[in-house]
Design a protein around this motif. Structure first.
Motif, short mmCIF file in Angstrom:
data_model
loop_
_atom_site.label_atom_id
_atom_site.label_comp_id
_atom_site.label_asym_id
_atom_site.label_seq_id
_atom_site.Cartn_x
_atom_site.Cartn_y
_atom_site.Cartn_z
N LEU A 90 -7.47 5.57 -9.21
CA LEU A 90 -6.59 4.62 -9.89
C LEU A 90 -5.53 4.10 -8.93
CD1 LEU A 90 -5.99 3.32 -12.65
CD2 LEU A 90 -4.49 5.26 -13.13
N VAL A 91 -4.98 4.98 -8.10
CA VAL A 91 -4.00 4.57 -7.09
C VAL A 91 -4.64 3.60 -6.10
CG1 VAL A 91 -2.59 5.35 -5.15
CG2 VAL A 91 -2.58 6.64 -7.30
N ILE A 113 0.84 -1.20 0.00
CA ILE A 113 0.00 0.00 0.00
C ILE A 113 0.87 1.25 0.00
CG2 ILE A 113 -1.63 1.34 1.39
CD1 ILE A 113 -2.86 -1.37 2.26
N ARG A 114 1.90 1.24 0.84
CA ARG A 114 2.79 2.41 0.93
C ARG A 114 3.58 2.59 -0.37
NH1 ARG A 114 7.91 2.47 2.44
NH2 ARG A 114 7.77 0.41 3.40
N GLU A 115 4.05 1.52 -0.94
CA GLU A 115 4.84 1.59 -2.17
C GLU A 115 4.01 2.17 -3.32
OE1 GLU A 115 7.73 1.46 -5.00
OE2 GLU A 115 8.02 1.11 -2.85
N VAL A 116 2.79 1.69 -3.47
CA VAL A 116 1.94 2.21 -4.54
C VAL A 116 1.61 3.68 -4.29
CG1 VAL A 116 -0.32 2.00 -5.65
CG2 VAL A 116 0.98 -0.06 -5.09
N ALA A 117 1.36 4.03 -3.04
CA ALA A 117 1.01 5.42 -2.72
C ALA A 117 2.14 6.38 -3.00
CB ALA A 117 0.58 5.53 -1.26
N SER A 118 3.36 5.95 -2.73
CA SER A 118 4.49 6.89 -2.77
C SER A 118 5.28 6.88 -4.08
CB SER A 118 5.44 6.62 -1.60
OG SER A 118 5.93 5.28 -1.67
N ARG A 119 5.28 5.75 -4.79
CA ARG A 119 6.17 5.67 -5.95
C ARG A 119 5.52 5.05 -7.18
NH1 ARG A 119 9.92 5.11 -1.71
NH2 ARG A 119 9.42 2.90 -1.42
N ASN A 120 4.20 5.09 -7.25
CA ASN A 120 3.55 4.46 -8.38
C ASN A 120 3.87 5.19 -9.69
OD1 ASN A 120 1.12 6.20 -9.50
ND2 ASN A 120 1.11 6.47 -7.25
N GLU A 121 3.74 4.47 -10.79
CA GLU A 121 3.96 5.02 -12.12
C GLU A 121 2.70 4.90 -12.97
OE1 GLU A 121 7.54 3.45 -13.89
OE2 GLU A 121 8.76 3.88 -12.10
N GLY A 147 -7.17 1.66 -6.59
CA GLY A 147 -7.41 0.40 -7.26
C GLY A 147 -6.16 -0.46 -7.36
N ALA A 148 -5.03 0.17 -7.64
CA ALA A 148 -3.77 -0.58 -7.72
C ALA A 148 -3.38 -1.12 -6.35
CB ALA A 148 -2.67 0.32 -8.27
N GLN A 149 -3.61 -0.34 -5.30
CA GLN A 149 -3.33 -0.82 -3.95
C GLN A 149 -4.18 -2.04 -3.61
OE1 GLN A 149 -4.17 3.00 -2.09
NE2 GLN A 149 -2.03 3.21 -1.45
N VAL A 150 -5.45 -1.97 -3.92
CA VAL A 150 -6.35 -3.09 -3.60
C VAL A 150 -5.98 -4.33 -4.41
CG1 VAL A 150 -8.74 -3.89 -3.65
CG2 VAL A 150 -8.22 -1.54 -2.95
N MET A 151 -5.69 -4.16 -5.68
CA MET A 151 -5.30 -5.31 -6.51
C MET A 151 -4.03 -5.94 -5.98
SD MET A 151 -7.38 -6.08 -9.07
CE MET A 151 -6.40 -6.80 -10.40
N ALA A 152 -3.08 -5.13 -5.56
CA ALA A 152 -1.81 -5.66 -5.03
C ALA A 152 -2.04 -6.42 -3.73
CB ALA A 152 -0.82 -4.52 -4.82
N VAL A 153 -2.87 -5.86 -2.85
CA VAL A 153 -3.16 -6.52 -1.57
C VAL A 153 -3.90 -7.83 -1.79
CG1 VAL A 153 -4.53 -6.32 0.55
CG2 VAL A 153 -3.10 -4.41 -0.20
N ALA A 154 -4.92 -7.81 -2.66
CA ALA A 154 -5.69 -9.03 -2.93
C ALA A 154 -4.81 -10.10 -3.55
CB ALA A 154 -6.87 -8.71 -3.83
N ALA A 155 -3.98 -9.70 -4.50
CA ALA A 155 -3.08 -10.67 -5.13
C ALA A 155 -2.13 -11.27 -4.11
CB ALA A 155 -2.30 -9.99 -6.26
N TRP A 156 -1.57 -10.41 -3.24
CA TRP A 156 -0.64 -10.92 -2.23
C TRP A 156 -1.33 -11.92 -1.31
CZ3 TRP A 156 4.37 -11.23 -1.60
CH2 TRP A 156 4.87 -11.63 -0.35
N GLY A 157 -2.55 -11.62 -0.87
CA GLY A 157 -3.26 -12.54 0.00
C GLY A 157 -3.50 -13.88 -0.65
N LEU A 158 -3.87 -13.90 -1.92
CA LEU A 158 -4.12 -15.15 -2.62
C LEU A 158 -2.83 -15.89 -2.97
CD1 LEU A 158 -6.98 -13.86 -4.93
CD2 LEU A 158 -7.23 -15.45 -3.01
N LEU A 159 -1.77 -15.14 -3.17
CA LEU A 159 -0.48 -15.76 -3.45
C LEU A 159 0.06 -16.54 -2.25
CD1 LEU A 159 1.18 -12.81 -5.39
CD2 LEU A 159 0.97 -15.14 -6.28
#
Length: 458
Positions: free
Chosen positions: A428-429, A29-37, A431-443
């Motif tokens: 958009l930010v 969450i922090r990475e996407v918030a601070s350094r997303n592209e 959404g990317a945070q949520v997708m990353a968190v959901a993916a990590w949980g399922l991974l």
């Protein structure tokens, strides 16, 4: 004045220790918030490359760009996977005008994967509602060479729905036999906004166009007053001379413990060509890239393999995901889950359970760290209409993001204003945070069972 290193070192060590203790989801969450592209990538894709019709040179440029981005972000096994598309389609002139009444210009755009008119066509407009296949078959002999405004499409009856393949084949045959000189379909949006659709295997193959809502209403008003509309129109789009191949783009972060098991973050990189495909699906594309970038940049190594797949051919009937399923048939049992982002740039509020109780708990647990982002909802229901449907039909846990609608369906979806202007950067930010968190949980969570669709619900 620069502080001495011996004074900075303790603070740096404390900072590193805090980072190491931070929960993986919080790090993402922090990475996407601070350094997303996200926005730079979206502008490069949409403003720099532009529309990405499947089978076009612009989509091939976009796919090369996406592979370069994946490699730059540290993805491994970056490659393309080909499938047969058939003859590609290209747009041409599209113009029309009334020959009687006020003689005004009419606004239309040719439906993709249909033939052109072979020059201007002129004639009276016949306005029809065809509710059933039988009504179409009965009307077909009278439609040859005619200009038809179709206000209602034939729908399958309950009996015909038992064999939709047969129904669609019969429908396509009936339309081809009708041999309209030009078929007009009203846009379902107002204010001059257009629709787009079509693809290999669609029932409409002869000259077909979407007509603006306002112009379709004009033709109906004239007819209701006893004035038969007369129109001149020309469509110049058509097919390439020979079949081509289309491609999906793949990139991975291999799993540390179970590399053969995968969570797929899947979106379609192709778009319609009336605009630049920002919300459908440029936003999903850059979110998928950002999930992988953030995971690598955070130094996280998942138990299972994260696989980003950028499909083509979604807009023409889920062609890319269906080709992927066929090519990877032997390993589908190892797919843990599929996550899809394909509903614009609105905030993600959750993912549906697809009516499978066995998936509900795992999905809820995966989303729990995103509760602070407003995305912990796991509604009871099914979402179809994009590439997750291909996997869900095969019994694989596949989930499409539930998103705030914004103006996606009413304005940008398949229209000529699907541009970066309509993207909400803050959403958009999120959404990317949520997708990353959901993916990590399922991974990293428990293995999800596969379940045939007929057992999951309608």
């Amino acid at each position: 004045m620069r502080a001495p290193l011996n004074r900075l070192l303790p603070a740096l060590l404390v900072s590193c220790a805090l980072t190491a203790q931070e929960a993986p989801a919080d790090r993402l969450i922090r990475e996407v918030a601070s350094r997303n592209e996200l926005m730079p990538n979206l502008e490069a894709l949409c403003d720099g490359i532009g529309p990405r019709l499947t089978g076009s040179g612009r989509l091939r440029r976009a796919q090369a760009w996406a592979q370069a981005r994946l490699r730059a972000y540290g993805a491994l096994n970056v490659h393309e996977e080909a499938y047969d598309l058939g003859r590609p389609w290209r747009r041409g002139v599209a113009r029309a005008r009334l020959l009687n009444a006020n003689g005004q210009r009419l606004h239309l755009d040719q439906m993709a994967w249909t033939e052109g008119t072979g020059g201007p066509v002129r004639g009276e407009v016949r306005i029809l509602r065809l509710k059933t296949l039988q009504e179409l078959e009965a009307a077909a002999p009278e439609l040859k060479g005619r200009i038809v405004l179709l206000l209602e499409h034939p729908r399958a009856t309950d009996e015909e729905r038992k064999d939709l393949v047969a129904f669609r084949a019969r429908l396509a045959k009936a339309w081809y036999k009708a041999a309209c000189g030009l078929l007009l379909l009203p846009s379902d949006k107002s204010d001059g906004l257009q629709n787009m659709g079509g693809g290999p295997g669609f029932p409409y193959t002869r000259a077909t166009a979407f007509l603006s809502h306002e112009d379709a209403s004009l033709l109906q008003r004239l007819a209701s007053r006893g004035v038969v509309p007369r129109v001149e129109a020309e469509l110049g789009g058509g097919f390439g001379p020979k079949p081509v191949r289309a491609f999906n783009v793949v990139g991975e972060i291999p799993g540390a413990e179970r590399p053969d098991e995968v969570v797929i973050v899947a979106v379609h990189e192709d778009s319609w060509d009336l605009a630049t495909g920002a919300t459908d699906n440029g936003t999903g594309t850059v979110v998928a890239l950002e999930v992988l970038r953030a995971m690598k940049a955070s130094g996280l190594r998942p138990r299972r393999t994260l696989r980003v797949v950028l499909f083509s051919g979604e807009e023409e009937g889920l062609l890319g995901s269906r080709a992927y399923l066929k090519a990877h048939a032997a390993e589908l049992g190892q797919v843990q889950a599929v996550l899809v982002d394909d509903s614009g740039s609105g905030r993600i509020t959750g993912f549906p359970d697809m009516l499978v109780d066995a998936w509900y708990d795992a999905l809820t647990a995966a989303l729990q760290p995103a509760a602070g982002l407003g995305a912990a909802d796991v509604p009871y229901g099914i979402i179809g209409g994009s590439d997750q449907e291909t996997f869900f039909d095969a019994g694989i846990p596949a989930f499409a993001a539930v998103q705030d609608p914004l103006d996606y369906e009413t304005v940008t979806h398949h229209s000529q204003v699907d541009t970066v202007d309509h993207v909400d950067p803050a959403a958009l930010v999120q959404g990317a945070q949520v997708m990353a968190v959901a993916a990590w949980g399922l991974l990293n969570g428990p293995k999800l069972p596969h379940q045939p669709r007929h057992a999951a619900g309608p």
